[in-house]
Design a protein around this motif. Structure first.
Motif, PDB file in Angstrom:
ATOM      1  N   VAL A  24       0.840  -1.207   0.000  1.00  0.00           N
ATOM      2  CA  VAL A  24       0.000   0.000   0.000  1.00  0.00           C
ATOM      3  C   VAL A  24       0.871   1.252   0.000  1.00  0.00           C
ATOM      4  O   VAL A  24       0.621   2.195  -0.761  1.00  0.00           O
ATOM      5  CB  VAL A  24      -0.961  -0.003   1.217  1.00  0.00           C
ATOM      6  CG1 VAL A  24      -1.656   1.335   1.377  1.00  0.00           C
ATOM      7  CG2 VAL A  24      -1.977  -1.126   1.086  1.00  0.00           C
ATOM      8  N   GLN A  25       1.898   1.267   0.827  1.00  0.00           N
ATOM      9  CA  GLN A  25       2.731   2.464   0.938  1.00  0.00           C
ATOM     10  C   GLN A  25       3.475   2.751  -0.362  1.00  0.00           C
ATOM     11  O   GLN A  25       3.683   3.913  -0.703  1.00  0.00           O
ATOM     12  CB  GLN A  25       3.711   2.311   2.107  1.00  0.00           C
ATOM     13  CG  GLN A  25       4.165   3.630   2.672  1.00  0.00           C
ATOM     14  CD  GLN A  25       3.031   4.506   3.186  1.00  0.00           C
ATOM     15  OE1 GLN A  25       2.128   4.046   3.867  1.00  0.00           O
ATOM     16  NE2 GLN A  25       3.065   5.769   2.848  1.00  0.00           N
ATOM     17  N   LEU A  26       3.862   1.717  -1.092  1.00  0.00           N
ATOM     18  CA  LEU A  26       4.557   1.926  -2.365  1.00  0.00           C
ATOM     19  C   LEU A  26       3.683   2.608  -3.405  1.00  0.00           C
ATOM     20  O   LEU A  26       4.185   3.240  -4.328  1.00  0.00           O
ATOM     21  CB  LEU A  26       5.059   0.588  -2.915  1.00  0.00           C
ATOM     22  CG  LEU A  26       6.297   0.012  -2.235  1.00  0.00           C
ATOM     23  CD1 LEU A  26       6.594  -1.386  -2.765  1.00  0.00           C
ATOM     24  CD2 LEU A  26       7.491   0.924  -2.419  1.00  0.00           C
ATOM     25  N   LYS A  27       2.378   2.494  -3.264  1.00  0.00           N
ATOM     26  CA  LYS A  27       1.447   3.095  -4.222  1.00  0.00           C
ATOM     27  C   LYS A  27       1.139   4.558  -3.908  1.00  0.00           C
ATOM     28  O   LYS A  27       0.442   5.210  -4.663  1.00  0.00           O
ATOM     29  CB  LYS A  27       0.150   2.292  -4.281  1.00  0.00           C
ATOM     30  CG  LYS A  27       0.348   0.904  -4.844  1.00  0.00           C
ATOM     31  CD  LYS A  27      -0.958   0.156  -4.908  1.00  0.00           C
ATOM     32  CE  LYS A  27      -0.740  -1.247  -5.346  1.00  0.00           C
ATOM     33  NZ  LYS A  27      -0.897  -1.460  -6.757  1.00  0.00           N
ATOM     34  N   HIS A  28       1.622   5.066  -2.785  1.00  0.00           N
ATOM     35  CA  HIS A  28       1.326   6.433  -2.371  1.00  0.00           C
ATOM     36  C   HIS A  28       2.618   7.205  -2.150  1.00  0.00           C
ATOM     37  O   HIS A  28       3.451   6.798  -1.351  1.00  0.00           O
ATOM     38  CB  HIS A  28       0.494   6.445  -1.088  1.00  0.00           C
ATOM     39  CG  HIS A  28      -0.854   5.826  -1.271  1.00  0.00           C
ATOM     40  ND1 HIS A  28      -1.079   4.485  -1.102  1.00  0.00           N
ATOM     41  CD2 HIS A  28      -2.038   6.369  -1.632  1.00  0.00           C
ATOM     42  CE1 HIS A  28      -2.348   4.217  -1.335  1.00  0.00           C
ATOM     43  NE2 HIS A  28      -2.953   5.337  -1.671  1.00  0.00           N
ATOM     44  N   ASP A  29       2.760   8.294  -2.844  1.00  0.00           N
ATOM     45  CA  ASP A  29       3.944   9.131  -2.717  1.00  0.00           C
ATOM     46  C   ASP A  29       3.656  10.252  -1.719  1.00  0.00           C
ATOM     47  O   ASP A  29       3.492  11.413  -2.087  1.00  0.00           O
ATOM     48  CB  ASP A  29       4.332   9.702  -4.083  1.00  0.00           C
ATOM     49  CG  ASP A  29       5.649  10.444  -4.031  1.00  0.00           C
ATOM     50  OD1 ASP A  29       6.471  10.132  -3.149  1.00  0.00           O
ATOM     51  OD2 ASP A  29       5.859  11.349  -4.869  1.00  0.00           O
ATOM     52  N   THR A  30       3.563   9.866  -0.452  1.00  0.00           N
ATOM     53  CA  THR A  30       3.245  10.817   0.601  1.00  0.00           C
ATOM     54  C   THR A  30       3.829  10.322   1.918  1.00  0.00           C
ATOM     55  O   THR A  30       4.147   9.142   2.050  1.00  0.00           O
ATOM     56  CB  THR A  30       1.717  10.998   0.735  1.00  0.00           C
ATOM     57  OG1 THR A  30       1.435  11.920   1.797  1.00  0.00           O
ATOM     58  CG2 THR A  30       1.026   9.691   1.022  1.00  0.00           C
ATOM     59  N   VAL A  31       3.956  11.229   2.876  1.00  0.00           N
ATOM     60  CA  VAL A  31       4.449  10.828   4.195  1.00  0.00           C
ATOM     61  C   VAL A  31       3.339  10.207   5.043  1.00  0.00           C
ATOM     62  O   VAL A  31       3.614   9.622   6.083  1.00  0.00           O
ATOM     63  CB  VAL A  31       5.073  12.012   4.962  1.00  0.00           C
ATOM     64  CG1 VAL A  31       6.302  12.530   4.228  1.00  0.00           C
ATOM     65  CG2 VAL A  31       4.069  13.123   5.205  1.00  0.00           C
TER      66      VAL A  31
END
Length: 122
Positions: A24-31
Motif C-alpha cells: 500500500v505504501q509503495l502506491k502512495h507518494d506521501t508521508v
C-alpha cells in the motif's frame, strides 16, 4: 492448546501486515502512513466480524483465539500507529499527524462495528 492457536494466527498476521503495509505504501507518494491505516482498519473489521460471530454463537472460542487474538493482534498495530503519528509531528507534518489520528480512530471503530453487523446479518 490455546497458545498454539494464538501463535498460528500471529504467524499469518505478522507477514500479512508487513507485506500489505509495504504494498500500500509503495502506491502512495506521501508521508501519510497509508499502509498502517489499511492494516489497522482491516484488523478492526476482522476482529469485529469474529467477535460478532462469537457473540451470536457462530464462532468458537478457538476461532476467536486464532483469528481475533493471533491474526488480528499481529495484523494490526497500535505501536506503529503511535510511532508514525509522533514522527509526523516531529517532522512538521502536524496536519498529517492529526489526520492519521482522526482517520485511524474513526475508520477503526467504524470497521469494527461494520464487522459485528456483518456477522450478525449472516
Amino acid at each position: 492448546m490455546n497458545w498454539l492457536l494464538v501463535i498460528a494466527g500471529a504467524m499469518a498476521g505478522a507477514p500479512l501486515r508487513y507485506l500489505t503495509d509495504r504494498a500500500v505504501q509503495l502506491k502512495h507518494d506521501t508521508v501519510f502512513p497509508w499502509g498502517t491505516l489499511v492494516v489497522n482498519i482491516a484488523g478492526c473489521f476482522v476482529l469485529g466480524l469474529v467477535t460478532g460471530a462469537a457473540s451470536a454463537g457462530h464462532a468458537s472460542p478457538h476461532l476467536q483465539l486464532l483469528l481475533g487474538t493471533g491474526l488480528c493482534g499481529a495484523l494490526s498495530t497500535y505501536s506503529t500507529f503511535s510511532y508514525e503519528t509522533l514522527r509526523l509531528t516531529e517532522t512538521g507534518a502536524g496536519f498529517y499527524a492529526a489526520a492519521n489520528v482522526v482517520a485511524s480512530v474513526t475508520a477503526g471503530l467504524g470497521a469494527a462495528f461494520a464487522g459485528v453487523l456483518v456477522a450478525r446479518a449472516l
